[in-house]
Scaffold this motif. Structure first.
Motif, PDB file in Angstrom:
ATOM      1  N   VAL A 237       4.376   6.130  -4.228  1.00 18.69           N
ATOM      2  CA  VAL A 237       4.443   4.672  -4.051  1.00 18.69           C
ATOM      3  C   VAL A 237       3.037   4.079  -4.231  1.00 18.69           C
ATOM      4  CG1 VAL A 237       4.918   2.840  -2.371  1.00 18.69           C
ATOM      5  CG2 VAL A 237       6.418   4.856  -2.497  1.00 18.69           C
ATOM      6  N   ASP A 238       2.959   2.973  -4.989  1.00 21.53           N
ATOM      7  CA  ASP A 238       1.653   2.351  -5.246  1.00 21.53           C
ATOM      8  C   ASP A 238       1.426   1.109  -4.396  1.00 21.53           C
ATOM      9  OD1 ASP A 238       0.899   3.975  -7.740  1.00 21.53           O
ATOM     10  OD2 ASP A 238       2.926   3.254  -8.186  1.00 21.53           O
ATOM     11  N   PHE A 239       2.508   0.400  -4.072  1.00 22.24           N
ATOM     12  CA  PHE A 239       2.360  -0.857  -3.318  1.00 22.24           C
ATOM     13  C   PHE A 239       3.408  -0.924  -2.213  1.00 22.24           C
ATOM     14  CE2 PHE A 239       1.051  -1.711  -7.703  1.00 22.24           C
ATOM     15  CZ  PHE A 239      -0.267  -2.084  -7.483  1.00 22.24           C
ATOM     16  N   VAL A 240       2.986  -1.458  -1.068  1.00 18.75           N
ATOM     17  CA  VAL A 240       3.892  -1.635   0.062  1.00 18.75           C
ATOM     18  C   VAL A 240       3.747  -3.085   0.504  1.00 18.75           C
ATOM     19  CG1 VAL A 240       4.382  -0.932   2.435  1.00 18.75           C
ATOM     20  CG2 VAL A 240       3.655   0.776   0.771  1.00 18.75           C
ATOM     21  N   VAL A 241       4.847  -3.836   0.471  1.00 19.24           N
ATOM     22  CA  VAL A 241       4.749  -5.278   0.738  1.00 19.24           C
ATOM     23  C   VAL A 241       5.828  -5.709   1.729  1.00 19.24           C
ATOM     24  CG1 VAL A 241       4.589  -7.561  -0.322  1.00 19.24           C
ATOM     25  CG2 VAL A 241       3.958  -5.547  -1.635  1.00 19.24           C
ATOM     26  N   GLY A 242       5.386  -6.263   2.860  1.00 19.66           N
ATOM     27  CA  GLY A 242       6.299  -6.679   3.921  1.00 19.66           C
ATOM     28  C   GLY A 242       6.979  -8.002   3.620  1.00 19.66           C
ATOM     29  N   VAL A 243       7.949  -8.348   4.469  1.00 16.76           N
ATOM     30  CA  VAL A 243       8.863  -9.465   4.181  1.00 16.76           C
ATOM     31  C   VAL A 243       8.215 -10.855   4.170  1.00 16.76           C
ATOM     32  CG1 VAL A 243      10.921  -8.282   5.018  1.00 16.76           C
ATOM     33  CG2 VAL A 243       9.526  -9.568   6.624  1.00 16.76           C
ATOM     34  N   ASP A 244       7.035 -10.981   4.807  1.00 19.17           N
ATOM     35  CA  ASP A 244       6.374 -12.296   4.827  1.00 19.17           C
ATOM     36  C   ASP A 244       5.239 -12.391   3.812  1.00 19.17           C
ATOM     37  OD1 ASP A 244       8.024 -13.201   6.812  1.00 19.17           O
ATOM     38  OD2 ASP A 244       6.662 -12.687   8.444  1.00 19.17           O
ATOM     39  N   GLN A 245       5.068 -11.361   2.984  1.00 17.43           N
ATOM     40  CA  GLN A 245       3.878 -11.306   2.114  1.00 17.43           C
ATOM     41  C   GLN A 245       4.210 -11.328   0.627  1.00 17.43           C
ATOM     42  OE1 GLN A 245       0.837 -11.597   3.098  1.00 17.43           O
ATOM     43  NE2 GLN A 245       1.290 -11.540   5.297  1.00 17.43           N
ATOM     44  N   TYR A 246       5.407 -11.796   0.276  1.00 18.94           N
ATOM     45  CA  TYR A 246       5.781 -11.733  -1.143  1.00 18.94           C
ATOM     46  C   TYR A 246       4.918 -12.632  -2.031  1.00 18.94           C
ATOM     47  CZ  TYR A 246       9.782  -9.110   0.586  1.00 18.94           C
ATOM     48  OH  TYR A 246      10.557  -8.165   1.196  1.00 18.94           O
ATOM     49  N   LEU A 247       4.335 -13.674  -1.440  1.00 15.67           N
ATOM     50  CA  LEU A 247       3.467 -14.531  -2.256  1.00 15.67           C
ATOM     51  C   LEU A 247       2.208 -13.784  -2.714  1.00 15.67           C
ATOM     52  CD1 LEU A 247       3.671 -17.918  -0.297  1.00 15.67           C
ATOM     53  CD2 LEU A 247       4.642 -17.404  -2.537  1.00 15.67           C
ATOM     54  N   GLN A 248       1.854 -12.718  -1.972  1.00 11.69           N
ATOM     55  CA  GLN A 248       0.642 -11.959  -2.329  1.00 11.69           C
ATOM     56  C   GLN A 248       0.902 -10.955  -3.464  1.00 11.69           C
ATOM     57  OE1 GLN A 248      -1.692 -13.276  -0.689  1.00 11.69           O
ATOM     58  NE2 GLN A 248      -0.255 -14.208   0.760  1.00 11.69           N
ATOM     59  N   LEU A 249       2.188 -10.787  -3.804  1.00 15.22           N
ATOM     60  CA  LEU A 249       2.536  -9.736  -4.766  1.00 15.22           C
ATOM     61  C   LEU A 249       1.752  -9.796  -6.084  1.00 15.22           C
ATOM     62  CD1 LEU A 249       6.360  -8.957  -4.846  1.00 15.22           C
ATOM     63  CD2 LEU A 249       4.512  -7.338  -5.274  1.00 15.22           C
ATOM     64  N   PRO A 250       1.713 -10.960  -6.780  1.00 14.27           N
ATOM     65  CA  PRO A 250       1.020 -10.968  -8.077  1.00 14.27           C
ATOM     66  C   PRO A 250      -0.431 -10.512  -7.958  1.00 14.27           C
ATOM     67  CG  PRO A 250       2.319 -12.960  -7.824  1.00 14.27           C
ATOM     68  CD  PRO A 250       2.351 -12.246  -6.500  1.00 14.27           C
ATOM     69  N   GLU A 251      -1.113 -10.955  -6.894  1.00 11.53           N
ATOM     70  CA  GLU A 251      -2.519 -10.574  -6.742  1.00 11.53           C
ATOM     71  C   GLU A 251      -2.641  -9.072  -6.441  1.00 11.53           C
ATOM     72  OE1 GLU A 251      -4.728 -12.980  -3.931  1.00 11.53           O
ATOM     73  OE2 GLU A 251      -6.223 -11.342  -3.934  1.00 11.53           O
ATOM     74  N   LEU A 252      -1.763  -8.611  -5.568  1.00 15.37           N
ATOM     75  CA  LEU A 252      -1.786  -7.199  -5.191  1.00 15.37           C
ATOM     76  C   LEU A 252      -1.563  -6.310  -6.413  1.00 15.37           C
ATOM     77  CD1 LEU A 252      -2.002  -5.758  -2.428  1.00 15.37           C
ATOM     78  CD2 LEU A 252       0.484  -5.600  -2.430  1.00 15.37           C
ATOM     79  N   LEU A 253      -0.665  -6.769  -7.291  1.00 13.01           N
ATOM     80  CA  LEU A 253      -0.319  -5.956  -8.463  1.00 13.01           C
ATOM     81  C   LEU A 253      -1.452  -5.849  -9.467  1.00 13.01           C
ATOM     82  CD1 LEU A 253       3.345  -7.221  -9.009  1.00 13.01           C
ATOM     83  CD2 LEU A 253       2.644  -4.985  -8.151  1.00 13.01           C
ATOM     84  N   SER A 254      -2.459  -6.710  -9.324  1.00 18.23           N
ATOM     85  CA  SER A 254      -3.598  -6.612 -10.240  1.00 18.23           C
ATOM     86  C   SER A 254      -4.530  -5.482  -9.787  1.00 18.23           C
ATOM     87  CB  SER A 254      -4.348  -7.945 -10.313  1.00 18.23           C
ATOM     88  OG  SER A 254      -4.898  -8.219  -9.043  1.00 18.23           O
ATOM     89  N   GLN A 255      -4.265  -4.912  -8.606  1.00 16.85           N
ATOM     90  CA  GLN A 255      -5.082  -3.786  -8.137  1.00 16.85           C
ATOM     91  C   GLN A 255      -4.387  -2.464  -8.479  1.00 16.85           C
ATOM     92  OE1 GLN A 255      -5.561  -4.515  -3.934  1.00 16.85           O
ATOM     93  NE2 GLN A 255      -5.948  -6.689  -4.305  1.00 16.85           N
ATOM     94  N   GLU A 256      -5.074  -1.361  -8.202  1.00 15.06           N
ATOM     95  CA  GLU A 256      -4.511  -0.034  -8.473  1.00 15.06           C
ATOM     96  C   GLU A 256      -3.392   0.322  -7.504  1.00 15.06           C
ATOM     97  OE1 GLU A 256      -4.745   2.862 -10.580  1.00 15.06           O
ATOM     98  OE2 GLU A 256      -5.192   1.065 -11.740  1.00 15.06           O
ATOM     99  N   ARG A 257      -3.682   0.105  -6.210  1.00 15.48           N
ATOM    100  CA  ARG A 257      -2.724   0.410  -5.140  1.00 15.48           C
ATOM    101  C   ARG A 257      -3.002  -0.590  -4.031  1.00 15.48           C
ATOM    102  NH1 ARG A 257      -2.629   5.589  -2.364  1.00 15.48           N
ATOM    103  NH2 ARG A 257      -0.447   5.895  -2.833  1.00 15.48           N
ATOM    104  N   GLY A 258      -2.054  -0.787  -3.119  1.00 17.33           N
ATOM    105  CA  GLY A 258      -2.363  -1.687  -2.013  1.00 17.33           C
ATOM    106  C   GLY A 258      -1.183  -1.953  -1.110  1.00 17.33           C
ATOM    107  N   MET A 259      -1.493  -2.620  -0.016  1.00 17.14           N
ATOM    108  CA  MET A 259      -0.449  -2.894   0.976  1.00 17.14           C
ATOM    109  C   MET A 259      -0.694  -4.249   1.636  1.00 17.14           C
ATOM    110  SD  MET A 259       0.593  -0.610   4.264  1.00 17.14           S
ATOM    111  CE  MET A 259      -0.314  -1.313   5.609  1.00 17.14           C
TER     112      MET A 259
END
Ligand code: SF4
Length: 424
Positions: free
Chosen positions: A96-118
C-alpha cells in the motif's frame, strides 16, 4: 493518469467513492473503468466486521503483483479501515502506498504527488461543501446528508472511524437531489448513520423531507439509517404527508431483549420499539419494515435470544439483515468478559436467518396477484427481455421490459414470489 476505485461496505462508502471520483477528476485524473487500465487503484474500505477487513486485505494481496509489471502503479486504502488501521497498512509489506481517512479526501490530489503518504486526521467539521460527486450513469442516487455518529453503540466501530456527527448544508442537499433528478436518477436515497438527528439551522430531518418532496424531477425519496431512539412523531407525520417518500423504513432493532439493548447502549427498550412500529403502521398503511439484528452479543443468554425471535414473530419484518456479533478492537463490547462462543453465535444466527426467510417469503407471497409500481433500475441479469427494479416498499421486482424502461415507473401484476424477488 487513470484511477480505479473498488468500494466495500455500506452505501455511505458508495457515496464517498463518488465524492473521491469528483475530487480526482477535478484534479485532472481520468477514471478507468477496468482495473487493468489504472495507474492508481483505490480501495474504499469497511471496518464494521472483521470479515470485511480480511476481504480487502485479500484483494490488496491479489493486486500487489501488478506492481511487478508496472512499478509506477500505486495502491491507496481509503475509508473506515484506513482510519482504523492507519500506519500499520504502510509499515507492513502490504504493497500500500497511500492511506487516507474519511475526512481527508480533499488532500488526496496533493498526497498523490508524493511517493507514499498518509492522512487520517479527523476533521469533525468536514462536510465536503460545494463538491460535486460523480454519480455515474445509474438510475438511483445516494446523497449523503450527514457524516459521523455520536451514539457509541457498544459494538460499533463507526463513531471511532467516522468521527462526530455533522450535517450537510441544507441548500447543498436540495441542489444535489434536484441535480440527480435532472440527470435521470429519479429514486434518491438520503444517507447518514443517523438521519433522524439531521440539523442545519432551523431545518430538522422532517423539514428536510418536506422541502425535498417539492422537487419535481424526482419520483421517489428514501433514507437510511434511522435510530429508534430518535424517530420522532414529526418524522412519521412527514413520511405520511410526503407523496415521494416511500412506504419503507429501515429501523435497526438489534435485539429483542432489554438487558441486551442496554449493554449495546442502544438507549431504547423493546416496548419503545413496538410503540414506534404501531405508530408507523397506523400513519402509513402497508409500510414495509426492515431491520438489522445481531446474534450472540456478549452476555446474550438463550432467553434473551428467544426474545429477539419473539419480536421478529410479532413485528414480522419484511426483511432483516442478520449478523453474528463481531468483536471490533476499540469498541466497548470488545472488552466485555461474557463473550458468547463462536459456535453458539453461528447457530443462533442460523435460527434467526431461517425464521426471517420464512416471514419474508410469506410477505412476498402475499403480493401475488397485486398490481405493483416498479421503478426500473437495470436490465435483468437472467434475460434481455426483462428488467429489474424496486417497488415503493423496497422489494425487488422482475418484469418484462427493455433498456428503454430504465429510469421509468412501470406497473405490473405479480405472478409469483421468492423470499427476495417479486416476479411479474
Ligand atoms: S447509531 Fe450505533 S450502530 Fe449506528 S453507526 Fe452509530 S454507533 Fe454505529
Amino acid at each position: 493518469m487513470k484511477f480505479y476505485i473498488e468500494t466495500y461496505g455500506c452505501q455511505m462508502n458508495v457515496s464517498d467513492s463518488e465524492l473521491v471520483s469528483g475530487i480526482l477528476l477535478n484534479a485532472g485524473w481520468e477514471q478507468a473503468f477496468a482495473i487493468d487500465d489504472a495507474d492508481l487503484i483505490l480501495f474504499n474500505t469497511c471496518s464494521v466486521r472483521q470479515h470485511a477487513e480480511d476481504r480487502v486485505l485479500g484483494r490488496i494481496a491479489n493486486e500487489k503483483h501488478r506492481k511487478m509489471q508496472n512499478p509506477e502503479l500505486k495502491i491507496a486504502v481509503l475509508g473506515c479501515m484506513a482510519q482504523r488501521v492507519g500506519k500499520r497498512l504502510l509499515e507492513k509489506d502490504f504493497g500500500v502506498d497511500f492511506v487516507v481517512g474519511v475526512d481527508q479526501y480533499l488532500q488526496l490530489p496533493e498526497l498523490l504527488s508524493q511517493e507514499r503518504g498518509m492522512e487520517t486526521e479527523f476533521d469533525h467539521f468536514q462536510i465536503y461543501p460545494g463538491l460535486k460527486p460523480v454519480h455515474g450513469d445509474q438510475s438511483c442516487a445516494f446523497v449523503t446528508i450527514m457524516r459521523g455518529c455520536d451514539n457509541f453503540c457498544s459494538y460499533c466501530i463507526v463513531p471511532h472511524v467516522r468521527g462526530r456527527e455533522r450535517s450537510v448544508d441544507f441548500e447543498q442537499i436540495v441542489e444535489e437531489v434536484a441535480k440527480c433528478g435532472d440527470n435521470g436518477m429519479k429514486d434518491v436515497t438520503l444517507l447518514g448513520q443517523n438521519v433522524n438527528s439531521y440539523r442545519w439551522g432551523d431545518y430538522n430531518f422532517p423539514r428536510l423531507l418536506l422541502e425535498l418532496n417539492k422537487i419535481d424531477s424526482i419520483y421517489r425519496l428514501r433514507f437510511v439509517t434511522s435510530h429508534p431512539k430518535d424517530l420522532s412523531d414529526g418524522l412519521v407525520q412527514a413520511m405520511a404527508d410526503c407523496d415521494k417518500v416511500c412506504e419503507h423504513i429501515h429501523l435497526p432493532l438489534q435485539s429483542g431483549s432489554n438487558p441486551v439493548l442496554k449493554a449495546m447502549n442502544r438507549k431504547y427498550t423493546i416496548e419503545h420499539y413496538f410503540g414506534l412500529v404501531e405508530k408507523l403502521r397506523a400513519a402509513i398503511p402497508n409500510i414495509s419494515l426492515t431491520t438489522d439484528l445481531i446474534a450472540g452479543f456478549p452476555g446474550e443468554t438463550h432467553a434473551d435470544f428467544e426474545l429477539t425471535l419473539d419480536a421478529m414473530r410479532e413485528i414480522r419484518f419484511d426483511y432483516a439483515f442478520c449478523f453474528k456479533y463481531s468483536e471490533r478492537e476499540g469498541t466497548a463490547a470488545c472488552s466485555f468478559e461474557n463473550q458468547v462462543p463462536e459456535t453458539e453465535r453461528l447457530s443462533r444466527l442460523q435460527e434467526m436467518i431461517d425464521l426471517q426467510r420464512e416471514i419474508t417469503l410469506e410477505k412476498f407471497s402475499a403480493q401475488v396477484g397485486n398490481e405493483i409500481e416498479v421503478y426500473v433500475e437495470s436490465l435483468s441479469k437472467k434475460s434481455v427481455h426483462q428488467v429489474s427494479g424496486k417497488t415503493r416498499d423496497y422489494k425487488i421486482a422482475v418484469l418484462d421490459g427493455d433498456e428503454s424502461d430504465i429510469g421509468t415507473l412501470k406497473k405490473a401484476r405479480v405472478k409469483s414470489a421468492t423470499a427476495g424477488t417479486l416476479i411479474c
